[in-house]
Each structure stands twice: as C-alpha cells, then as structure tokens.
Design an enzyme around this catalytic site. Structure first.
Site, mmCIF file in Angstrom:
data_model
loop_
_atom_site.group_PDB
_atom_site.id
_atom_site.type_symbol
_atom_site.label_atom_id
_atom_site.label_comp_id
_atom_site.label_asym_id
_atom_site.label_seq_id
_atom_site.Cartn_x
_atom_site.Cartn_y
_atom_site.Cartn_z
ATOM 1 N N GLU A 1 -3.551 -6.590 -2.173
ATOM 2 C CA GLU A 1 -2.866 -5.585 -3.482
ATOM 3 C C GLU A 1 -2.081 -6.292 -4.396
ATOM 4 O O GLU A 1 -1.381 -5.686 -5.218
ATOM 5 C CB GLU A 1 -2.736 -4.257 -3.371
ATOM 6 C CG GLU A 1 -4.301 -3.689 -2.842
ATOM 7 C CD GLU A 1 -3.262 -2.600 -1.943
ATOM 8 O OE1 GLU A 1 -2.980 -2.176 -1.937
ATOM 9 O OE2 GLU A 1 -5.031 -1.971 -1.465
ATOM 10 N N GLU B 1 -10.953 -2.900 1.288
ATOM 11 C CA GLU B 1 -11.611 -0.851 2.208
ATOM 12 C C GLU B 1 -11.859 -0.012 1.245
ATOM 13 O O GLU B 1 -11.909 0.531 -0.089
ATOM 14 C CB GLU B 1 -9.595 -0.932 1.051
ATOM 15 C CG GLU B 1 -8.365 -2.165 2.349
ATOM 16 C CD GLU B 1 -7.050 -1.678 1.954
ATOM 17 O OE1 GLU B 1 -6.748 -0.399 1.096
ATOM 18 O OE2 GLU B 1 -6.104 -2.321 2.595
#
Length: 622
Positions: A203, A275
């Site tokens: 991220e 995810e």
C-alpha cells in the site's frame, strides 16, 4: 492496512476434541488427494503472467487465497489453521513477514525460534497442498506495531522511512533482505517450493509517490536471487492518484472491485483482489466487534474466475506488545488495535469455524464442483472458575536509577526503548499543569497522590484535555506514561512514545527531569516475583497475582471485565493489554502456555488498588 471498504460477518465458537487426539492428528501430514495442487512434489513449477490472468505450468490458475500470519498463531496450531483454510476450499495461503519480529536490534536476527520460524510454516503449507503468496515488506501495515518496521529506526529523530533517498533506512532494508532472501529462495515455485509470487512493499500509494522506491526494492530482490513474479497491493483511487503502479507486476486491489479501471493501469498484466475483507479489525473504544458479510463479493469473484486473497481467513492474536496504533491521514485521531486480532474472520481467534466459514465453504465447493476435505477438529477449549487476584508488588518499589534530561524526549531517543512505560519526575510548585504530546496514556501524581489521567485515544468518556489542578505547594510531580503500539497505517512517518510534547506549569515549560525507563519485558516479571509487599498499597500502579488450577490441556480466554486498564501475563507469557473501555474484555491464552496443575496469573493495573476476580471463558465474547 488502508481499508477502503469492508463488509461484516459474525463469529461463533465450536467445540473441540481431546488435546492429545487433536495434536496427534494435527501433526500428521495427510495423504495427497488426486485433485489437490501438489506444491510438495519437489518439482520445479512455472508460475507466470498470461494475458490478464495467472498461469501455473502454462495453464490458467485462479488464486483462491486466505491470509494468516504465523507470528500471530501458536506454532502448535499452524497445521490446523492451514488445514482449515484448505477445507474451506482455498488453494493458497498468504502471509506477511513482520520485519520487527525478526530483527529486534540492528543486526540481531531471530528467524527460527517459536512463531518466528516462517520457513517451517511455509513448508507446512506445502505439505498440506497449499501454495503460498509471500508479503515480506519491508512495510506491511497489518495492524502490527509500526507496520512491521523495526522501532529502532525511530531512535534517530531525523530518519525518513519508506524512501530510497534515506541511506540509513535503505541500509537497514538491505540487511533485512540479506537475511530473508536466502531462506525464501529455495521455497520459490521455480525451485520446487510453494511460493508463487512475492509482494513488493504494501500500500505504498497511501504513503508516497516515488515509483523509484518500489523499483529499488524489486532490484534488491533480484540481486539476491528472488526473480518473482512480483505483485503490488493498494487501493485503486490511491494508485490512480500517485501513479505508482510497478510496471510488470500483478496489480492487487485492496477492497476495490473496479477491475476494468485497474486493468487500464496494468495493461495485460493480471489484476486481482489482493485484499478482500470478510471481516474487520477492532479498536479500543469501538462500540462492539464487527459483524459483517462478504458473500456478495465472494460470489462475484467466483462467478468471474477472478483471483483473490481474503484478508484475513484467520487473524490470530496480537500477543504481547505487537498491536499497532492508527491515525487519520494527517496523524491526528490516534487509535489502537485491540489485543485480539479475531477480525470477525471465517476462522476465529481460537481456530474454530464461524457461520461465515461454512457459507464460504459451500460457495467455493459449488464453484469447484467437487467435494472439499472434511473440516478439521477445533482445538479444545475450557474455562475455569473465577479467582481473586490480590496485590503483591508496587511499580513504585521497582524504579531503576533515573536519567537526568533537560527537556522531555521520547523513549526511543532516551533509552532505545520501543514501548512500555516511562516515568517523568520533578519537584514543582504551581497551580495548573498542562500536558501536550502524551504518547499515549499518562497517570499523574503529586507527592504520590493520584490526580487523574490523560489519554491520547479520544473516545467518549475518556479524559483527553491533559489539564490538572495543583494546590500551589511544592510537590513531587510524577507522570507515569504508558504506550500503545506505534502507528502502523500506511501514511504514518513516525510515532514515538513517552512525553514528546511539553509539560507546562502555569504556562511555563518544565525542564530538568528525572526520567525512569520501565519496559514491559521478562525482566519486569522477574523483579515482580522477587519484590517485597507494596510499600504504598493505596497508590495505583500495583501488580496483582492469582493462582488457577487446571487439569485440561486446553485453550482458555481470561476474563478481565472486573479490571480497569493494564497488562496480563499467564505463567510469564504476556498475553497483551486489557482495558475496560472495550470492546474486548477477554484475552486468548493458548493451551501451550497453560500447565497442568497450578498456573500463575499476573496483572499490572494502572488504576485499581484492591483485588478483583479473574475468570475463565471459552469465547472472545458472548
């Protein structure tokens, strides 16, 4: 994790079998099934990227992954948790490596003891017929202390993390990669192991805009013999804004399902759900535990043949001091993740299937059109009758020699202390004390008398102003500051602990302090066991002890609902933090940490001065 969207589900405990029977079967590798993937066949396989899809030995392959973290799971249960994921119909296990779990001090590595032995965990995945998606950092987020970065980096007040432009940070990364790469190279799929793919960072688009940093990390892996394939994982809007897609990598979306928009970024490289969130984390002060459903998204993923990774299929526990803090993008709004990482996941903290587990299993079985393995037995769990823990020692009788400092500074800078407690002491005379920059919770005393507390966490009912009335007489001022985990969300640059702001008395900054380092570690427990009876039994900051007799080899939850705030140990194992703020009131203790016969429960409570009951339960909550 930078969570953008999530859905809710419930959790339900399940009964187990006898411990000896469970362990015998849990440690026995199963006979391979013809239809199962064979990552343990010892043969080299070829995992690659086709046109907008993954290929395994040249054939289309749908990654159906569930994430779990071996560092959050007692090793005796690793195989059972892996089998649970397989029995749900998944073919891959995803795992983070938390750098700070393996390097405690610069150059001091431990990658083999207990739950740190990730190589053994990965080999177990292969034995169980499961492929692996490895996410080694250096940053992982994961609601883990400092997002997996080692807090020793914070001892340098000028360091900048997650950038190729800070030579100190990159030197530490290289040292970490030097230790990890030789262990994972034999486990890559091209070398006959189960690891299909490796993630570059985590991220990053939520933190920075320097694509060169991601390219530098990939180059470090290549130089160490890890040739990929590689993936990144991020939110779609973040990566659109920062333009930090790593060319040639698979693009994992975190919570987003606009695969067409992501494909426009990745070209013909695979886009998948890096995810997907069947549950959600819990912070101290939340009104309750999450209760969600991921079914509509899972149905969509299965119907379209889209690869996915469930974050998480099983959460485990933030034992000890491992849970992270959180904040808003600008660093304000500090929060802290609970000790439990149950996450409302399909496999709960204790290893039992939830109702969502069975629903997901049914959907995946329909998609695969075959019978799935039987659901493994759940580890046994048993409560115990409440016992009253009584005061046995005082923190104030255990103070070490102080360090004299002119201005308050963080624990990391003063003592090289990552978390735990610190005491600031000074003789003062005045009427109004104002504290700023308390990281993260302070109890304040004048001549040993408790005045009040101040909390960095701002939840309804908590005292957050940091303002205290004094009587104008000369007094010894004590600021006992306790910490939560370092902020581990992607945007945070650094979060140091202790008094990082000022103490103002009648508007004037207080200088020249005696500061005492009080880490929460094994040495503290040994000192408590040898300590005299409390010299000031009415002063908060007491340790309490109780004995529990158990005759079953079984897990248990320790119920702390009668207590205020502090730390809990069972037989010297630090389970973690408790706080009557909720939602968590029970802490999970696995069977290997209990003994047959007498067990010691030790409590440090920052507010109680009288004993209270400690109970046993068989679930995280009713």
């Amino acid at each position: 994790m930078q969570r953008r969207h999530f859905l809710k589900l419930g959790a339900l405990g399940a009964a187990g079998t006898l411990a000896a029977d469970f362990r015998l079967r849990a440690d026995t590798p199963p006979a391979p099934a013809e239809h199962a993937p064979r990552p343990s066949d010892g043969k080299a396989h070829h995992f690659s990227f086709g046109k907008r899809q993954f290929l395994l030995d040249g054939k289309p392959f749908q990654i159906m992954s569930g994430e779990m973290h071996p560092i959050r799971i007692p090793p005796v249960y690793w195989r059972q948790r892996i089998r649970m994921a397989k029995a749900m119909g998944l073919n891959t296990v995803s795992l983070y490596l938390m750098w700070n779990a393996y390097e405690s001090e610069p150059g001091v590595f431990d990658m083999t003891s207990g739950a740190r032995d990730f190589v053994r965990f990965i080999r177990l995945c292969a034995e169980e017929g499961m492929w692996v998606y490895l996410r080694p950092g250096p940053f992982v987020a994961a609601e883990w202390d400092f997002g997996g970065l080692p807090p020793y980096l914070l001892r340098d007040p000028t360091i900048v993390v997650r950038t190729k432009d800070d030579a100190r940070y990159m030197a530490a990364v290289r040292r970490y990669f030097d230790h990890v790469a030789p262990r994972i190279a034999p486990l890559m799929v091209a070398n006959g192991g189960p690891i299909l793919m490796l993630q570059i960072e985590n991220e990053y688009a939520s933190y920075g805009r320097d694509l060169g940093y991601l390219e530098a990390l990939r180059q470090l892996w290549l130089e160490r013999g890890i040739e990929g394939p590689f993936s990144i994982s991020d939110g779609l809007s973040q990566i659109q804004s920062t333009r930090t897609y790593l060319p040639g990598a698979a693009l994992g979306l975190d919570g987003d399902t606009d695969f067409d928009a992501a494909q426009a970024i990745a070209g013909d490289h695979p886009v998948w759900m890096g995810e997907g969130y069947p549950g959600w984390l819990s912070d101290w002060g939340d009104p309750g535990f999450q209760q969600d459903s991921f079914e509509p998204t899972l149905k969509q993923l299965l119907a379209t043949g889209r690869s996915f990774n469930l974050y998480v299929v099983h959460g485990g526990s933030n034992f000890g001091l491992t849970s992270s803090g959180g904040s808003r993008m600008d660093g304000s709004g500090f929060s802290s993740v609970t000790t439990s990482y149950d996450y409302a996941a399909p496999i709960n903290e204790h290893g039992a299937p939830t109702p969502a587990y069975h629903r997901f299993r049914e959907l995946i079985a329909q998609h695969l059109q075959r019978r799935l393995p039987e659901v493994p037995a759940t580890p046994p769990i048993a409560g115990f009758d409440p016992v009253v823990a009584k005061p046995v020692a005082s923190l104030w009788d255990l103070l070490p020699s102080p360090r004299q400092v002119h201005q308050p500074r963080s624990n990391e800078e003063l003592f090289g202390q990552n978390q735990g407690m610190v005491l600031y002491r000074k003789r003062v005379r005045g009427r109004r004390l104002q504290l700023t920059g308390v990281h993260d919770y302070a109890t304040v005393f004048a001549d040993g008398s408790y005045l009040d507390y101040v909390s960095r966490i701002d939840k309804p009912g908590l005292h957050t102003a940091g303002s205290f009335a004094l009587d104008g007489q000369e007094r010894t001022l004590d600021l006992l500051i306790d910490s939560f985990g370092h902020i581990g969300s992607a945007q945070q640059r650094g979060d140091r602990k202790g008094l990082v702001g000022e103490a103002l008395l009648d508007g004037q900054a207080l200088l020249d302090w005696d500061v005492y380092s009080l880490p929460v570690d094994d040495m503290l427990v040994r000192r408590v066991r040898n300590a005299p009876a409390p010299s000031a039994p009415d002063r908060p900051g007491l340790f309490f002890r109780a004995e529990v007799v158990r005759d079953a080899e079984a897990d248990a939850y320790v119920d702390m609902s009668a207590w205020r705030k502090g730390y809990l140990w069972v037989n010297g194992h630090l389970l973690g933090r408790y706080w009557n703020l909720g939602p968590q009131q029970r802490l999970y203790c696995p069977a290997p940490w209990w003994r047959r016969g007498v067990n010691e429960i030790l409590v440090l409570d920052f507010h109680r001065t009288g004993g209270a009951p400690v109970g046993g339960a068989t679930s995280l909550h009713d």
